[in-house]
Design an enzyme around this catalytic site. Sequence first.
Site, mmCIF file in Angstrom:
data_model
loop_
_atom_site.group_PDB
_atom_site.id
_atom_site.type_symbol
_atom_site.label_atom_id
_atom_site.label_comp_id
_atom_site.label_asym_id
_atom_site.label_seq_id
_atom_site.Cartn_x
_atom_site.Cartn_y
_atom_site.Cartn_z
ATOM 1 C CE LYS A 12 0.894 1.419 4.383
ATOM 2 N NZ LYS A 12 1.628 2.627 4.724
ATOM 3 N N GLY A 103 9.805 -0.698 4.565
ATOM 4 C CA GLY A 103 9.842 0.362 3.561
ATOM 5 C C GLY A 103 8.692 1.348 3.646
ATOM 6 C CB SER A 109 0.446 -4.926 7.612
ATOM 7 O OG SER A 109 1.053 -4.200 8.647
ATOM 8 C CG ASP A 141 -0.580 -0.076 7.941
ATOM 9 O OD1 ASP A 141 -1.405 0.833 8.127
ATOM 10 O OD2 ASP A 141 0.651 0.117 7.908
HETATM 11 O O1 C5P Z 1 -0.118 -1.157 14.363
HETATM 12 P P1 C5P Z 1 1.294 -1.446 14.043
HETATM 13 O O2 C5P Z 1 1.877 -2.517 14.922
HETATM 14 O O3 C5P Z 1 1.550 -1.699 12.589
HETATM 15 O O4 C5P Z 1 2.102 -0.113 14.370
HETATM 16 C C1 C5P Z 1 3.505 -0.096 14.443
HETATM 17 C C2 C5P Z 1 3.940 1.115 15.248
HETATM 18 O O5 C5P Z 1 3.654 2.320 14.527
HETATM 19 C C3 C5P Z 1 3.257 1.277 16.571
HETATM 20 O O6 C5P Z 1 3.935 0.570 17.582
HETATM 21 C C4 C5P Z 1 3.326 2.777 16.808
HETATM 22 O O7 C5P Z 1 4.618 3.150 17.261
HETATM 23 C C5 C5P Z 1 3.203 3.325 15.392
HETATM 24 N N1 C5P Z 1 1.799 3.691 15.054
HETATM 25 C C6 C5P Z 1 1.215 4.784 15.681
HETATM 26 N N2 C5P Z 1 -0.069 5.127 15.346
HETATM 27 C C7 C5P Z 1 -0.757 4.439 14.406
HETATM 28 C C8 C5P Z 1 -0.172 3.344 13.749
HETATM 29 C C9 C5P Z 1 1.121 2.993 14.097
HETATM 30 O O8 C5P Z 1 1.828 5.432 16.520
HETATM 31 N N3 C5P Z 1 -1.995 4.814 14.096
#
Ligand code: C5P
Length: 304
Positions: A12, A103, A109, A141
């Site tokens: 994405k 990247g 995800s 994601d």
């Molecule tokens: O949800 P995911 O594990 O992919 O997110 C990875 C990191 O990106 C989180 O630990 C956080 O630090 C950051 N993040 C965030 N706010 C979001 C999505 C991701 O702060 N809405």
Amino acid sequence: MPSTVRVRVPAKINLSLAVGPPRADGYHNLATVFQSVSLFDEVTVTRTDSTGDPRIDVSGTDVAGVPASESNLAWRAVAAYAKRLGREPNVSIAIRKAIPVAGGMAGGSADAAAALLACATLWEDGTREQVEATAAEIGSDVPFALMGGTAVGVGRGEVLTPAMVRGTYEWVFALAAKGLSTPRVYRRCDDLRGPAFDRKPEVNDAVMLALRTGDSAALGRALSNDLQPAAVSLAPHLESLLELGVEHGALGGIVSGSGPTCGFLVGDTDEALDVAVALSASGLCSAVRRAEGPVPGATVVETG
Ligand code: C5P
């Protein structure tokens, strides 16, 4: 009942990414427009007799940073889905990667989304709601990688509404030799803004209008990413890379998500080639890929 299922899943890009202040749980509220693009990973899930340790095989270029262990998002998705259904996660997972690792294109995800769809198909078990709830639990994601197309994401990015889109869009992506850590980019964004920042993230209306009318020039001008200053401050060469793509005819250039991949929207194949050649020759990126969007989300391509 199948014994093996192969799923193809796209990368994405965020056409716009508005980021709010940090929440109490460490995440940030977002208002984003996702688009799936035609760089695909393939995930094959195969039934095994043993329970025990996960068996994960990862292949493809530059996969050194991808864990072949419990910490792989695809394995975590399988384990969480099995737990939700009250069954053993007795499968092996083979991941063939083409989505750039670390990247900003949600490759990890995407693999989690693909593994979930593969297990639901393999086990013929679970509802759509159970798959979607597991996806949201695993990462912000992951739900979009299941859905694909073009969609508005709010909350952490996991609350999705499909967007009205006319036409398809051509992209050129500049890949980096070294990834950026997503939490680090969010932290840098917070630091650059300072503790007083409290603006609520809003959906980018200019992006939505350009998509509805199929106006790629307007979309190129409207691309926006609140994480871009943070990504550029951690990888300063990205600024020159973005300028270079636009100088060579791109309609717009943007850091993809938390970076460091940069996406350039182009008007046609000739423009794509001009931009791709200029980026390749610049020495500012490690590889260049062409892709189009939107494409469908995770899709079963083979069962056996
Ligand atoms: O949800 P995911 O594990 O992919 O997110 C990875 C990191 O990106 C989180 O630990 C956080 O630090 C950051 N993040 C965030 N706010 C979001 C999505 C991701 O702060 N809405």
